[in-house]
Structures are given as C-alpha cells and as structure tokens.
Design a protein around this motif. Sequence first.
Motif, PDB file in Angstrom:
ATOM      1  N   ASN A  75       0.723  -1.274  -0.090  1.00 59.49           N
ATOM      2  CA  ASN A  75       0.090  -0.020  -0.072  1.00 59.49           C
ATOM      3  C   ASN A  75       0.935   1.386   0.059  1.00 59.49           C
ATOM      4  OD1 ASN A  75       0.595   0.592   2.894  1.00 59.49           O
ATOM      5  ND2 ASN A  75      -0.629  -0.681   3.259  1.00 59.49           N
ATOM      6  N   SER A 102       1.686   3.587   1.993  1.00 62.37           N
ATOM      7  CA  SER A 102       2.691   3.935   3.094  1.00 62.37           C
ATOM      8  C   SER A 102       3.074   2.788   4.090  1.00 62.37           C
ATOM      9  CB  SER A 102       2.210   5.052   4.089  1.00 62.37           C
ATOM     10  OG  SER A 102       3.084   5.499   4.891  1.00 62.37           O
ATOM     11  N   SER A 103       3.385   1.681   3.305  1.00 61.15           N
ATOM     12  CA  SER A 103       3.400   0.294   4.068  1.00 61.15           C
ATOM     13  C   SER A 103       4.845  -0.071   4.684  1.00 61.15           C
ATOM     14  CB  SER A 103       3.055  -0.883   3.180  1.00 61.15           C
ATOM     15  OG  SER A 103       3.077  -2.100   3.810  1.00 61.15           O
ATOM     16  N   ASP A 104       4.807  -0.530   5.915  1.00 59.30           N
ATOM     17  CA  ASP A 104       6.059  -1.334   6.096  1.00 59.30           C
ATOM     18  C   ASP A 104       6.299  -2.220   5.126  1.00 59.30           C
ATOM     19  OD1 ASP A 104       5.795   0.391   8.459  1.00 59.30           O
ATOM     20  OD2 ASP A 104       5.448  -1.228   9.812  1.00 59.30           O
ATOM     21  N   ARG A 131      10.004   1.766   5.830  1.00 60.27           N
ATOM     22  CA  ARG A 131      10.292   1.093   7.433  1.00 60.27           C
ATOM     23  C   ARG A 131      10.155  -0.325   7.312  1.00 60.27           C
ATOM     24  NH1 ARG A 131       6.450   5.406   7.297  1.00 60.27           N
ATOM     25  NH2 ARG A 131       4.725   3.943   6.665  1.00 60.27           N
ATOM     26  N   GLU A 180      -7.894   2.725   2.024  1.00 58.69           N
ATOM     27  CA  GLU A 180      -6.507   2.721   2.780  1.00 58.69           C
ATOM     28  C   GLU A 180      -5.511   3.664   1.994  1.00 58.69           C
ATOM     29  OE1 GLU A 180      -3.867  -0.775   4.284  1.00 58.69           O
ATOM     30  OE2 GLU A 180      -4.342  -0.873   2.082  1.00 58.69           O
ATOM     31  N   GLN A 213      -3.758   7.209   3.289  1.00 56.55           N
ATOM     32  CA  GLN A 213      -2.187   7.362   3.400  1.00 56.55           C
ATOM     33  C   GLN A 213      -1.817   8.359   2.375  1.00 56.55           C
ATOM     34  OE1 GLN A 213      -1.055   3.048   2.689  1.00 56.55           O
ATOM     35  NE2 GLN A 213      -1.477   2.457   4.703  1.00 56.55           N
ATOM     36  N   ARG A 253       1.816   8.456   5.391  1.00 55.83           N
ATOM     37  CA  ARG A 253       1.897   7.932   6.934  1.00 55.83           C
ATOM     38  C   ARG A 253       1.052   6.682   7.006  1.00 55.83           C
ATOM     39  NH1 ARG A 253      -1.620   8.997  11.394  1.00 55.83           N
ATOM     40  NH2 ARG A 253      -2.788  10.695  10.000  1.00 55.83           N
ATOM     41  N   GLN A 254       1.496   5.552   7.573  1.00 52.94           N
ATOM     42  CA  GLN A 254       1.158   4.280   7.830  1.00 52.94           C
ATOM     43  C   GLN A 254      -0.063   4.422   8.631  1.00 52.94           C
ATOM     44  OE1 GLN A 254       1.477   1.650   6.195  1.00 52.94           O
ATOM     45  NE2 GLN A 254       1.237  -0.127   7.612  1.00 52.94           N
ATOM     46  N   THR A 255      -1.259   4.373   8.168  1.00 51.32           N
ATOM     47  CA  THR A 255      -2.516   4.531   9.102  1.00 51.32           C
ATOM     48  C   THR A 255      -3.603   3.771   8.257  1.00 51.32           C
ATOM     49  OG1 THR A 255      -4.067   5.730  10.200  1.00 51.32           O
ATOM     50  CG2 THR A 255      -3.198   6.730   8.012  1.00 51.32           C
ATOM     51  N   GLN A 256      -4.381   3.251   8.938  1.00 55.58           N
ATOM     52  CA  GLN A 256      -5.606   2.750   8.505  1.00 55.58           C
ATOM     53  C   GLN A 256      -6.835   2.980   9.400  1.00 55.58           C
ATOM     54  OE1 GLN A 256      -3.161   0.313   8.836  1.00 55.58           O
ATOM     55  NE2 GLN A 256      -2.413  -0.130   6.650  1.00 55.58           N
TER      56      GLN A 256
END
Length: 980
Positions: free
Chosen positions: A189, A191-193, A241, A400, A404, A409-412
């Motif tokens: 996605n 902004s995924s790790d 990340r 999603e 982002q 930013r990594q957020t859901q």
Amino acid sequence: MSLPPLADLPASLEPLGERLLADLRDPSLDDPARDSALAGWPEARWQALRRVGAASDFVAEQVRRDPAGFIAYASSGALEQPLAPGALRDALVAALEGCDDEDELARRLRRFRNRQQLRIVWRDVTRQADLRETCRDLSDLADACIDQACHWLHGRLVAQLGTPTGGRSGQPQHLVILGMGKLGAGELNLSSDIDLIFGFPEGGETVGARRPMDNQAFFVRLGQRLIKALDTITVDGFVFRVDMRLRPYGSVGGLALSFAALEQYYQDQGRDWERYAMIKARVVGGDREAGRQLLEMLRPFVYRRYLDFSAIEALRTMKQLIQQEVRRKGMADNIKLGAGGIREVEFIAQAFQLIHGGRDLSLQQRPLLKVLDTLEGQGYLPPAVVAELRDGYAFLRYAEHALQAIADRQTQMLPEDAGERARVAFIMGFADWPAFLERLQHWRERIDWHFRQVIADPDEDEAGTEDTVIGAQWLPLWEEAFDQEAVCRQLEEAGFKAPAEAWKRLADLRDGAQVRAMQRLGRERLDAFVPRLLAQVVEHDDPDLALERVLPLVERVARRSAYLVLLSENPGALQRLIMLCASSPWIAEQITRFPLLLDELLNEGRLFSPPQAPELAAELRERLARIPEEDLEQQMEALRHFKLAHSLRVAASEIAGTLPLMKVSDYLTWLAEAILDQVLALAWRHTVARHGTPRRLDGDPCDPDFIIVGYGKVGGLELGHGSDLDLVFIHDGDPQAETDGAKPIDGAQFFTRLGQRIIHLLTTQTTSGALYEVDMRLRPSGAAGLLVSSLAAFGRYQRGEAWTWEHQALVRARVLAGSPRVGTAFEAIRAEVLGRERDEAVLRGEVSEMRAKMRDNLGTRATDAGRAPQAFEAGAPFELKQDAGGIVDIEFMVQYAALAWSRAHPALLRYTDNIRILDGLAAAGLLAEADVHLLQEAYKAYRAVAHRLALQKQPAVVGGEQFHDQRRGVMRLWQALGLA
C-alpha cells in the motif's frame, strides 16, 4: 470494482490546491526556463495538480522542496504514463550509477523513492491508475530499492571482509531476502512497512580477507546495513520502514539464518500464524535462484498434503486476538483490523489456501484477488460471494490509499479531523463524509457477514453472544456420565431401534486402540465431534443404520483428526455424509477407504452437479498441468483423486435424484474417457523420453498414431459404479523402424511398452487405490494375442479369424482416446466388418449357441436361468443380467440385428449404445416401435435396479415376482427373432 466518478473539489479544499499552484508559479522567482515549461502544460495537468495538491500534503511538500525537478519530471509526461515492466529497476540502476559511499546511497535511494511515490500518489488520486497498478508499482519500487541496495552493499562488504563461501559447496554465498505480507503478494500500500526475512544457503566463512568471518556474521552485518539504508529517517525522509519480526524467534532471533536453520525451525517450531504469513513469502532481493530453492524447502510447512481443517481454528484464534487488541486500543474505525476490514477478506482467502492448498495447487499463489478468482473458478465459493468480497476489498484498499496519500503516513484509522475527512471523501469520489461513510459501512457489513460464514465458530449462535454447543445433550453419554440403562433409554427416546447395539458401537470406538493412542489435541477434537455426530444422526430416518455406517469412518480418521475438524466446522458436510452413507454402503466404504473424499461434501452445489464432458476433461488437464512433468507419483495420485471425487459426485447425484440412470452412465463414461486421454498422454511422454519417437510407414514421426478402443460397458456408454474397462490397443506405426532416442527400440516393442505403461498407470495400487481394473481379453486372439495390435493386423484378424461373438463385441466398440486419424481408420474397419453379407440362419445359430453357453454357466440354475415356471414366483431369484428375459438377452438381440441388417442399413452402426441402436431399428422399420419401446424400457428398468443394488453392495438379483411383463416381453421377442 470502480469508484464513483471524480468529485468536484470541495470549497473547503480549494485553498490548498490554489496555494500549491501559486507556489509553483511564484512571481518572485525570475526563471524564464520555468515559465516556458509551465506555459506548455495542458490544462488537464493544472487541474490534476490542483486536485492532488488539495488531497495530499506529501505531494505538496515534494513539489515545494524541488519545484524545478518536479516541473521537469511532470513536463516529461511521466505522471500521465504507466510504467513498463522493469522500468523502475532500470531507473534505479541509472540513479545509483557512480554512487561511492553509504551516505550517498541513502540520499539517492530516498530521492528516487520520493519521486516515484509522488508519481504513484498522483496517478492514484487522479484515477489514472487502478488498484492493481498502484499496488504493483509500489511493490516493484520496494523490490528495486531492496535488491539494488543489497547488491551495492554486498559489493562493499566483500571488499572489506572477503567473500562468504559455502563450507560444503565451496561456492560464493549471497543473501536471500524474502518479502512477506503485502510486499510478498505484490500488494503493497501507499505507506506500508515491508516485512522481510533474511537467509543464506549454507554455513561457512569468508575468503579473500586477512581474517575470515563466519558467514552468518557476514550476512547479519549486511542485513543491518541494508535495514539502515532503507529505514533510517534522514533529511530526505526514509525509503521503507523495515519490520523483521516475522523471522524465526521474532525480534530475539538471528537476523540472518542459513537455509538449514530456517528449515529446521519451521519443521520443529513453526506455528500456525507463521504458516499463514509464509503463504505470501516471495523472493524480493538477493540470490533469486537460491531463494526459489528455499521456498521449495519450506512449501511442506505451509501447504499440508492432506485436508487441513485445523488451520481454520488457528485463523479464528488469530482473529480473536486481533479483535481483542482492536477493542483494547479503541480501533473499531481501523479499516484493516476492525470488523469487516481488509484482514477479514485476507483471512477468508487464506483459510481456503491453508486447508486445501496442499492438494489443490491452483491455490498456491500470493495475490489475494487472484486467490479469490480461483476460489470462484474451482467452486469453493459462489460467484456472488466472490464478487462481494472482491468489490468490498477493492473499496477498502482504495480507502486505505486515500488515508495514506494525505501525509505518506502508515495508517488505516478513519480520521476524526474534519479537513482530513473532507480529503478522504473527495479522493474516493463522494460529495461528503457521510456519503462515503455510508458506503464504507455497507462493504464492511457484507465482508464481516461472509467472514463469519467461513471463519466463525459453529458453536456460536447467530448473534454470537453466547456459546451453545451443538449436541451438548450427547456429551454426558460419550463421557460415560450415565450408566448403561440411562444411555440406552436416551438412545431409544431419540429414535434408535436397537439402542444397546448403538451404545456398544460407540463404546467400542471410545475404548478402541485407535482412540486410546490418540494425542491430547486429537482426543479433544474427537470428544467435540461425537456429540455433533449424534445430534445429526438422530435426525435421520434410520439412526441405527446411519451410525453403523459412519462410525467406521470416524475410527479410520481418528488419528488424523483434521478430518474431524472439517466435519465439526461444516455441519452441512456432516449432514450430507450421514445421508449418503445411510443411503449407500458403497459410498460409505469409499469415503472410509479414502477420507480425502470428505472434501467433496463441503460444496453442496458442486456435489450434486457433476460437470459435463468438456468441463471434466478441462478440469483434469488443468490439475495435471500444475504438477511437474517428472513427478509421476503426484500425477498418479491426482488422477486417482480426480476419479474418486467425481465418482462420488455421480453416486451422490444418483441418490439425490438429480441424475437419471442414462446420465449416470454418461458421466461415468465421460470420466473414464477424460482419464484415459491423460493416461495416454503421460504414458506417451514417458515412453518417448526413454526411447524416442517411433515412425509411421511413410517415415514421418508418430504423434501418437495410437488409439485406445473401449468395448462392453465403456464402449456402449453404460459404465456403472466400480465397472472395469474392456480395452483394446491399436497402433499404426512401422513395427520394424527404430525409434530416434538414446535407447532405440523397434516400433513393435515401443507400442507394446506404451501399452504396458498405460496398464501400469491404470491398475497400480497407490494410497488412493487403482484407477480401473482393465480387461484386455477382447484383443485379437485374446490372452494369447499381442498386447498391442497394428491397425493392419487388427483388420486382418477381424476379417478372417474373429469369431461371431467377437463381432458381437465389436458392435459396442468405439475409440476412447488417441489419434483421430487412426480412430477414423478403425471406424472404417469396424463398419466394413460389421456390415458384411451374412447368412442370417447361420448367424442366428451362432448367437443362440453363445447365449445358451452363457445361461448354462452364469444363469440361475435353480430356475433354469429364468426359464422354469417357478422363476416367476415370489422368493425365486431373478438374475437381472444373465437370466432369460434380462439384460444380456436384450444386448444379444441388438447385436444380432446390427450384424444381420447393417449391410442394408449402415446407420445402425453409427452408435454403440443399445438404446440408440434400438432407435435405429425402429427408424428403419426393422422392429415395431412398440417392441422397441418395450425393449428400451425393460433395459433401462433393469439397469436402474442394478445400479441401485450396486450402491447397496448387493448382487444384481431381485425376486421372481418382479418384472413379469418385461421379462415375458423380452422372451417373446427373442423367440420372434428366431433366437431359440
């Protein structure tokens, strides 16, 4: 799915977009080159910049940090064009050209990532890219950054510490990087790790440096530098990340392990959640060939060769833990982890993969949308369910990305800020937040409903608020909480006619050696299953019979308790099992011998709707195509499982009344034809690989110039349950010419070995039994003749040496598999031989003589093969096939008619089944329509009863009081034809 059309930019967001445009056109900067470039921009690009600038702070920040670079990049058209495969990797290789220190590596990687991230967000927000393209580009970007950074760092580390070398192989070693989760599936996605696991092929030490270093220490150091290059936040941001917690032993485990250590860990200590994670594993960097070997080593850990319904309990436990965490942290608005979120769709798909993937190789794939397509195509889930899951998942993934895209930013989590809500609704194409939220809630409710159908505990009631264990009233009985008198009273009240006998069966199971030897988990599963079984057995009309036939299966699978979980998890499958076993001891025996057939009970629609001939053949081809050509053992198992599964489906359909008799035989015959076609292909490939290709008489290679001819029931499209195959093999190659392989043999030997290989594939007993019993005695000269005849020799034999009974058999002969050209030539010989001029008186005598011998040897002696007066009395046996007025009399009359009259009426030879030959006799006026109708109805009635008796494992014998009119009518017509 597609999102709503692009929405108009809401008034609240307009200032953000206009501010970015103003910054780009900053009049305080006197830059003719900039002004010239911007003057050439199309209006659509300005509109897109306004929209993206209003939607994404990340894009706005990147534009402001380097306006000249952005203008040049946008002016190149890169924002409006999709990338070709490999373009990202090539661009990064060019960007790293001349990089000579780690700080510079970090800077270039981050700037490259930011530029590509800007492009991906731009195309996503402006709807120029769909979900698949966005996820693919993000995953390709991660792959390129990981692999190129690893390559660069490996070279620098080798220069410092030497080359890591395998202790056994002596070969240079390279890091293998597995991408897990969304990266592994190619579904990253915005902004995924990135979840990674590091491995290397074998232990050893470095060479070429003053002080050797252990390989593991080398690769740990390489891994640490790679993580730093990707993960560390600098003035240019970060690349990705990196999360290493999925490696063996988690954060306390070694950062890099050898393949042997990885295999040992997963074999001895691998947990269910690690199987779940490893489904997505993909080599994303380093030594890709070694990585493929590693994944092959780990495949047995992920995909069990048997049905693994224990996986569903593990997934349910994982989901419960996630739900507890969601509640604890107040994350109900998390569109990934909350109810009806992305994770639930993933769990649904992966439940089927873990359960069935060991046997169904089509499920061994990573991308979720492709797995959903397979679940639909293979009949695991109905198309309507898959459509909802697919559309709901896509909506959530788009949402999603919208969350982002705002700030990278990594957020859901759904935002609480009004401005961010306006942005999300705008990106998703909705006029306002309530409209978006309403649609989101719709999809989350639908996904959660489907999730509960697949994953939810069957003991939970509809509301899921309290545990009501199915069959709880039977638990004390099974656990010996009652005395025998109370047990028998409970069984009798529930409908058992012989409660003491039923209780003895249950006690024998509970106290038997199989159960006593079970491990704790298996015994717990059995204890949970038996009460469920009894709760459903007592709903059956004959609970005594149902229990008697199901318990042998329970005892058989007790040590492989995943099957008990399957039935506990699927009450519908258990209900169907009880119904089928009670209806047919043949089915009960088949499922008990081959418990893998329980899989077929899961899908009611598929169980009672076997496929047509083309779908059967296509399904088998597809199954075998997924198995490596050299893996003959797995090919043989796949053929046998296919036959067992489809035979069960036909029998179930017959019992349920969804297939009439004629269709039952059709399906069983189509099944045999599909299997023979693939068996011939496998045998041909194997024999050619060993000896080379044989030659035809004209010198051209055979391809394959070989046919399998079916006689008897398979030739006449009248196969029954458990029928064997009467086969004849014919070739049209040059018997003298040698094959062109490394071990050449003459054509006659080649085709003999091909025939032997076919018989081996059909008759060898494996863990799944044999495919078919094969009878080759109808070949020229019978058991004394060659196993495979040439076409010319077959023709000579039929014309000059064959007996009349062999020509009778030829009436029902047809090509089942092989060369169309040779098949056409065979049909010509058949038509010529059967259509020759015959002396009808001699023919009648020979047919009558053969029939008399059969009656004497095979008919019921006590009733003179059904001809004595007492043969029609109650209690006297009537053998449906061999006694007078039965099946064989009708077959002989049809064969006599075809031999006697086909010269004048060649249309009689068009078909090989008795029903359509009789139609031809009526159409030609050779038999009265009333007589033909009598023979057809009698024939179908006899065969229908014989089929039912076969499913009851009983001989084809009924009482003499039955079928009086049919028997007398057949005997009358036998006499009328002069067949005394």
